[in-house]
Structures are given as C-alpha cells and as structure tokens.
Scaffold this active site. Structure first.
Site, PDB file in Angstrom:
ATOM      1  N   GLY A  29      23.438 -23.796 -18.239  1.00  0.00           N
ATOM      2  CA  GLY A  29      24.384 -23.086 -19.096  1.00  0.00           C
ATOM      3  C   GLY A  29      23.857 -21.713 -19.459  1.00  0.00           C
ATOM      4  O   GLY A  29      22.664 -21.541 -19.703  1.00  0.00           O
ATOM      5  N   CYS A  30      24.728 -20.717 -19.454  1.00  0.00           N
ATOM      6  CA  CYS A  30      24.355 -19.368 -19.868  1.00  0.00           C
ATOM      7  C   CYS A  30      25.363 -18.895 -20.910  1.00  0.00           C
ATOM      8  O   CYS A  30      26.434 -19.493 -21.059  1.00  0.00           O
ATOM      9  CB  CYS A  30      24.312 -18.403 -18.678  1.00  0.00           C
ATOM     10  SG  CYS A  30      25.909 -18.117 -17.883  1.00  0.00           S
ATOM     11  N   PRO A  31      25.063 -17.826 -21.641  1.00  0.00           N
ATOM     12  CA  PRO A  31      25.940 -17.389 -22.728  1.00  0.00           C
ATOM     13  C   PRO A  31      27.381 -17.133 -22.320  1.00  0.00           C
ATOM     14  O   PRO A  31      28.311 -17.542 -23.008  1.00  0.00           O
ATOM     15  CB  PRO A  31      25.269 -16.107 -23.227  1.00  0.00           C
ATOM     16  CG  PRO A  31      23.826 -16.319 -22.921  1.00  0.00           C
ATOM     17  CD  PRO A  31      23.799 -17.061 -21.618  1.00  0.00           C
ATOM     18  N   THR A  58      25.137 -19.797 -14.844  1.00  0.00           N
ATOM     19  CA  THR A  58      25.329 -21.246 -14.922  1.00  0.00           C
ATOM     20  C   THR A  58      25.473 -21.859 -13.536  1.00  0.00           C
ATOM     21  O   THR A  58      24.827 -22.861 -13.211  1.00  0.00           O
ATOM     22  CB  THR A  58      26.590 -21.568 -15.753  1.00  0.00           C
ATOM     23  OG1 THR A  58      26.427 -21.029 -17.062  1.00  0.00           O
ATOM     24  CG2 THR A  58      26.822 -23.068 -15.853  1.00  0.00           C
ATOM     25  N   GLY A  78      28.709 -18.139 -19.365  1.00  0.00           N
ATOM     26  CA  GLY A  78      29.217 -19.272 -18.596  1.00  0.00           C
ATOM     27  C   GLY A  78      29.979 -18.847 -17.360  1.00  0.00           C
ATOM     28  O   GLY A  78      30.858 -19.560 -16.889  1.00  0.00           O
TER      29      GLY A  78
END
Length: 662
Positions: free
Chosen positions: A12-14, A20, A16
C-alpha cells in the site's frame, strides 16, 4: 478448502496508484523465481483488492508487508514476517530479499525483521510508523482534494466570477459546481486528521480526529465585541498543519484511554466503544486543540510566509526547491511533501477568492508542483524514443506507457528507470523537473486544479506556456538521459569484443565442465559457521586459479549475504559473488555432513551443501543469471538433492551438477 500459500503479502502507498501495484508485481515475480506460491493483497485508492482471508493468513509460512499506510498488520501477529516501506519492494531483486528474510524470520509478534542494519533498525522503525500514520491520512485526503479541486476548477470555465450571482459572468450550473467542489475541499483537513488518528487508534479515534480537523480549519472563535471566547464568534484556522497535529493527538489519546479503561469489566466493552472513548477523547483533544490554536495559527502563517519569501527570491529559487522535491523520490515522502503543501496552499487560494494575492500565489505554486510531477515520466518517453538502441525492449515499452502516465500527473512511472541507476538518473530527473517549475513560475501560469495533468488544461490560466515549460524540462532531461545511456552502452560495447574473442570455455554458454571441475568439489569438511565456509571457498578459488584475491572475493560473498540470505532449504545454500577478482566463471561445491550453522535458511535447517557460483564482474549479466537459475531449478528436484547430499565421492557430485548445468 482455502488455498495455502508459501508467502502472503500486503502492499500500500499513500496515493494507491502506482507503488502499490509495482510492489505487488515485484513480489509475485520474485516468488515465482523461487518456486514459491504467493498472494498479494493491495491497498489501493479503490480499496482493498485480492483480500487475504483468515485461513490464508493462518496457512502461510511467512508474511511480507511493504506499505506506507495502515494495512491492518495486526492480523499477521505471530507469523514470521518482514515489514518495510513500499519503496523497498519495487524491484524483483529487492522483493526477493524481503521474501528470503521473511522466510528466515521467527514467528514472534514482538520481533519484526526490518530491512536495515541493526544499529538503525529501532530508529527507522519508529520513523516509518509515524510516516505510515501520516500517509494513511494523506491517502484518504487526496481523493477529496482531487474531486473538489477539479470541480472547482471546471466551474471557472464559465468565467472566473461565474459563481457570484451579482456578477455578469454568473452561471447557475457553475455556481453549483463551485459549491460542491468547495465542500469537498473543506473536508480535506478533517479527513486528513481523522485518518491519521484512525491509523493509530483504529475506529475509536475517528471521532476525536474529525473534531480536531474541524477545529483546525475554524480556529478558536472569539467575539469581535468582547474579545472573549464565543461560540458565535469567528476564529483564525490553522489548516493543514493543525490537521496533522490533531490527527496524531487524537490517535495517541485513544491509546492512552485504552490503558486507563483496561481494568473495567469485560461486560462494559460496549459502553467503552460507544460512550467513554468518544466522550473523553473528544473532550481532551478538543481542549488541547483550542488551547494551541493561537501558536499553531502563527506557525501556519510563518510557514506560508516562508514559501512566499522563496517566491520573492525569484522563480529560480522557488522552482528549484519544488522541482528537486518532486523528482527526488517519484511519489515518495519528499514528493508528497511538496504536493500536499501545494494542495494546502491551493485550498487557501480558492478560499481567498480569485484575484487576491493568496489566490495568485497558491495557483502559481500548484502549477509549478504539477509541472514538476509530470516531467519525469515524459523524460523517459523522450529518451526511449530518441535513444531507442540504448534501452532494452522492456524499458522502451515502459517509456512509451509513461507518456500516458506523465500526461495524467502520475510520476511513479519513472521509478523503474531511476532504481536501475540512481546516479545519475535521479539528478537528471531533478534537473528536468526544476526547469519546468522555474519556467512555470516565470511564465506566471495559474492552475486551480490539484491533479489531472493535461486533462485540466482548459482551466489552466496560461496553459500553452505551461505545456511549453513542461516540454522544455522533459526534453532537456531526456537529452541528458540519452547521453548517460549512450556512455553506458559504449562501455558495454568495448567489453563485448573481448568476451567474444575469449576461448569458448570461458564465455557465454560453454560446456558444463568449464564451470564445474572435480578439483573444485570438497567433501567431508567441518566448518565452524557460514563465514568459515565462505572463507574456505574464497581461499580455494585463489589456490585453483579461479580468482586472484581471496579477501575481495570474501567481501563479495558477504555483501551478497547482507542483501538477503542465500540459504535455501533441505540443507542447501547457493552463495554467489560477482567480483573483479574472479578470472573466469566457476562453481565450487563444499559439503559438511554435520551441517553449517549460522546460515539463515528457509526451513531453519543447517546447510550441508553449498554450491558457490563465482562470476567475473565483466560477465555479471547473462552468465550469472543462467548459472543461478539452473542451480535453483536443480534444487527443486528431490532426486538431485538426495544424490548430492548422499554422495561420498567427488565424481558423484560432479556428474549430478554437470548434468544440470549442461
């Protein structure tokens, strides 16, 4: 019955959007290379996809968490696992090292393996936790910013003052768009605060988090007549920065209250959730936020004044700062800091109204940030088109796709190019982005939309100049990138003739006995540990003319081990070294029937057989990969493992391995 997986993962990344799914792909490829099954759960902008079930979690051998946001990692408590930021899993090699570490870890919920050295592990762990909480808020906030900002920007198509019923430009539909967009934008700070809090204190923290966010945008209301606190008065908000403070405050207050109420009877758990937590947390957080409203408003004003001061220094200083931040990590924390600052300033600009100094500065700043984010993917597109022969087909295809990503403000497409050569690709990207930012500020471009790339061109004031600034940055960066790739290509071409002229026994795909010789197989050894075995291999390589520097070779082995253990399973290890001290590709086999300890393996068993691959640095590409893949494939065969482990003569090992490397 649920399918069982060797490894499960969550990414997950900020935003998305890119990190991700890049991490997901890298983990899947790395697992496939190791003959392992894997399921990767993604926490993207559309929510959780490929969700892991309790049965799949229970049945997995190990867990990899590569995320910069909350992925409910508490589900994996007690499982062998490794937890890192998403940027640590973007390449197949890095993802493979994480899988190896996770398989080598012990199932202790209190000990999570970190992809860092022991000295820095604790510090990095705390920092990553704070960053993860912050990015959980940012990821939820961004969709409100994008939706609200674009709708507000579109309303300007009917005229800058089309929302004002007293103005000649007034349009009912445009006014409605601006109202909707404004509401979405106003939710930015409360949502940011609430989901930072939720990442820390889970669902109970949402209530104080939202309240803290609302206080951050309204400030402490004071009566203009009496100067006293008055619920009907007006206050000075402290915006984005206040939302961050309120989010962390709310989350940790909930954790504190959980400890305070921990001794209450179990049958009061429902009362805690619906009454005690929201009541006491909202009271505590609300009082603290109102109490610090004055200092926080002053800090917020000082920060904005600082940025405006950079602007006063000229477009070069401000544009250079924006460009370098946006291209530094391609969608990572530094990039997000610049982007979120731009959206916060844009929110203030839209609230201040068209024509004000705040509006002009905020929209100009946002245009510069957007330009800097658009440029890196376009640099790669220009480079793979102009310098096609210097790039692999895979890079060429990725560069073409990056044209679409760049035009829609998705910087992350440039990451694979940068990770292959951080130096000088990162500086090249920073130069291109800085040029675009500087020119955008110099041309006085104003962008009232926080995202969308060229899709929002109709609402950009100075759209043509903006496109020109971006193209100049992309072309300059692209030319520099092509020059670098040409130099790299020319170096490889100089090495190629020497390789082609070498005897057939030492080049690309020679007969198996060129790699494996009976004099390089050592049975009946008794090693004190992994390093003792690697030292023995290094010294024997020098004695047998394979290498000319045992110390350099040993360091190459240890460097590879530091990236991730080469211990496999069922008593086998594949140490490998790419080193200038190695004269020709070779395989050295050592066998210790009692087992080598201190070598992390996937099944925690000691190593009985180490098949060491020694590769000259100049041939570290195809030869290395072919050898490694063939040995790894051989280890998947139970008959091969049984034969080698049971061998009592070097000729038996030679026959088994030669047949596999032929």
């Amino acid at each position: 019955m649920a399918q069982q997986y060797d490894v499960i993962a969550a990414t997950g990344c900020p935003t998305g959007i890119a990190h991700t799914f890049m991490a997901k792909e890298a983990l899947e490829k790395a697992a496939a290379e190791r003959g392992l099954t894997i399921k990767v759960e993604t926490h993207g902008q559309v929510g959780i996809e490929n969700e892991l079930t309790p049965a799949e979690i229970a049945g997995a051998r190990a867990v990899v968490v590569a995320a910069d946001k909350d992925v409910q990692a508490e589900r994996f408590a007690g499982k062998p696992q490794v937890t890192v930021g998403v940027s640590k899993a973007l390449s197949v090699e890095a993802a493979g090292a994480l899988i190896d570490r996770a398989l080598a870890a012990k199932g202790d919920a209190s000990k999570v393996v970190a992809a860092a050295d022991d000295a820095a592990e604790e510090k990095e762990s705390i920092g990553h936790q704070l960053y993860k909480h912050l990015m959980n808020g940012v990821s939820h906030m961004l969709v409100f910013v994008v939706a609200g900002g674009v709708l507000t920007a579109v309303s300007f198509l009917w005229g800058i003052m089309s929302f004002d019923s007293t103005n000649v430009q007034y349009n009912t539909f445009a006014a409605m768009l601006k109202i909707i967009g404004g509401i979405a934008m106003n939710l930015m700070v409360p949502v940011l605060s609430a989901y930072i809090a939720e990442s820390i204190g889970k669902r109970p923290a949402l209530v104080p988090g939202f309240v803290a966010g609302m206080i951050a945008i309204t400030g402490l209301p004071v009566s203009p007549e009496t100067g006293l606190i008055d619920a009907g008065g007006s206050g000075v908000g402290f915006g984005f920065l206040g939302g961050i403070v309120g989010g962390f405050l709310s989350g940790y207050v909930i954790l504190l209250l959980e400890k305070v109420f921990a001794k209450l009877p179990q049958n009061l758990n429902g009362l805690k959730a619906i009454f005690l937590y929201p009541l006491f947390s909202t009271f505590i957080v609300g009082m603290v936020m109102l109490g610090i409203s004055g200092p926080m408003a002053a800090i917020n004003t000082a920060m904005m004044d600082f940025l405006k001061g950079l602007s006063a220094s000229g477009p070069i200083v401000l544009g250079l700062a924006i460009g370098c931040m946006c291209a530094f990590d391609m969608g990572g924390p530094v990039n997000k800091a610049a982007y979120v600052t731009g959206t916060a300033m844009l929110t203030e600009a839209l609230a201040a109204g068209v024509g004000t100094d705040t509006y002009n500065f905020g929209t100009n700043f946002m245009a510069a940030v957007s330009a800097a984010c658009i440029v890196p993917p376009l640099i790669t597109t220009f480079a793979v088109v102009v310098g096609k022969k210097y790039f692999s087909q895979e890079d060429h295809d990725a560069g073409i796709v990056n044209f679409i990503l760049g035009c829609t403000h998705i910087t992350e497409g440039a990451i694979p190019f940068m990770t292959k050569n951080i130096w000088p690709v990162m500086p090249i990207m920073m130069i291109g982005s800085s040029i675009a930012s500087i020119l955008t500020i110099f041309f006085g471009v104003h962008d009232p939309a926080p995202h969308g790339g060229f899709l929002v061109l109709p609402v950009v004031d100075g759209g043509l100049q903006w496109v020109i600034a971006i193209l100049i940055g992309a072309i300059v960066g692209g030319i520099l990138f092509v020059i670098f790739k040409k130099v790299e290509y020319d170096k490889k071409q100089k090495v190629a003739p020497a390789v082609e002229a070498a005897p057939a026994a030492a080049v690309a795909a020679p007969a198996a006995d060129s790699f494996v010789k009976e004099e390089n197989i050592f049975l009946g050894q008794d090693f004190a540990g992994r390093d003792d075995a690697l030292s023995f291999i290094s010294n024997e390589a020098v004695k047998n003319g394979i290498a000319d520097d045992a110390d350099a070779l040993m360091q190459a082995f240890l460097a590879r081990e530091s990236e991730g253990t080469t211990g496999m399973m069922d008593g086998f290890a594949i140490p490998h070294a790419k080193c200038a001290a190695v004269k020709a590709p070779a395989v050295i086999v050592v066998k210790d029937d009692s087992g080598v300890t201190g070598w992390d393996t996937m099944d925690q068993a000691p190593v009985n057989v180490a098949i060491a691959l020694l590769i000259p640095e100049a041939q570290a590409g195809t030869t290395h990969l072919k050898l490694l893949s063939k040995v790894a494939e051989a280890l998947m065969d139970e008959d091969f493992r049984t034969t080698v482990k049971g061998a009592t003569e070097t000729s038996q090992v030679l026959d088994a391995i030669s047949g596999r490397l032929a």
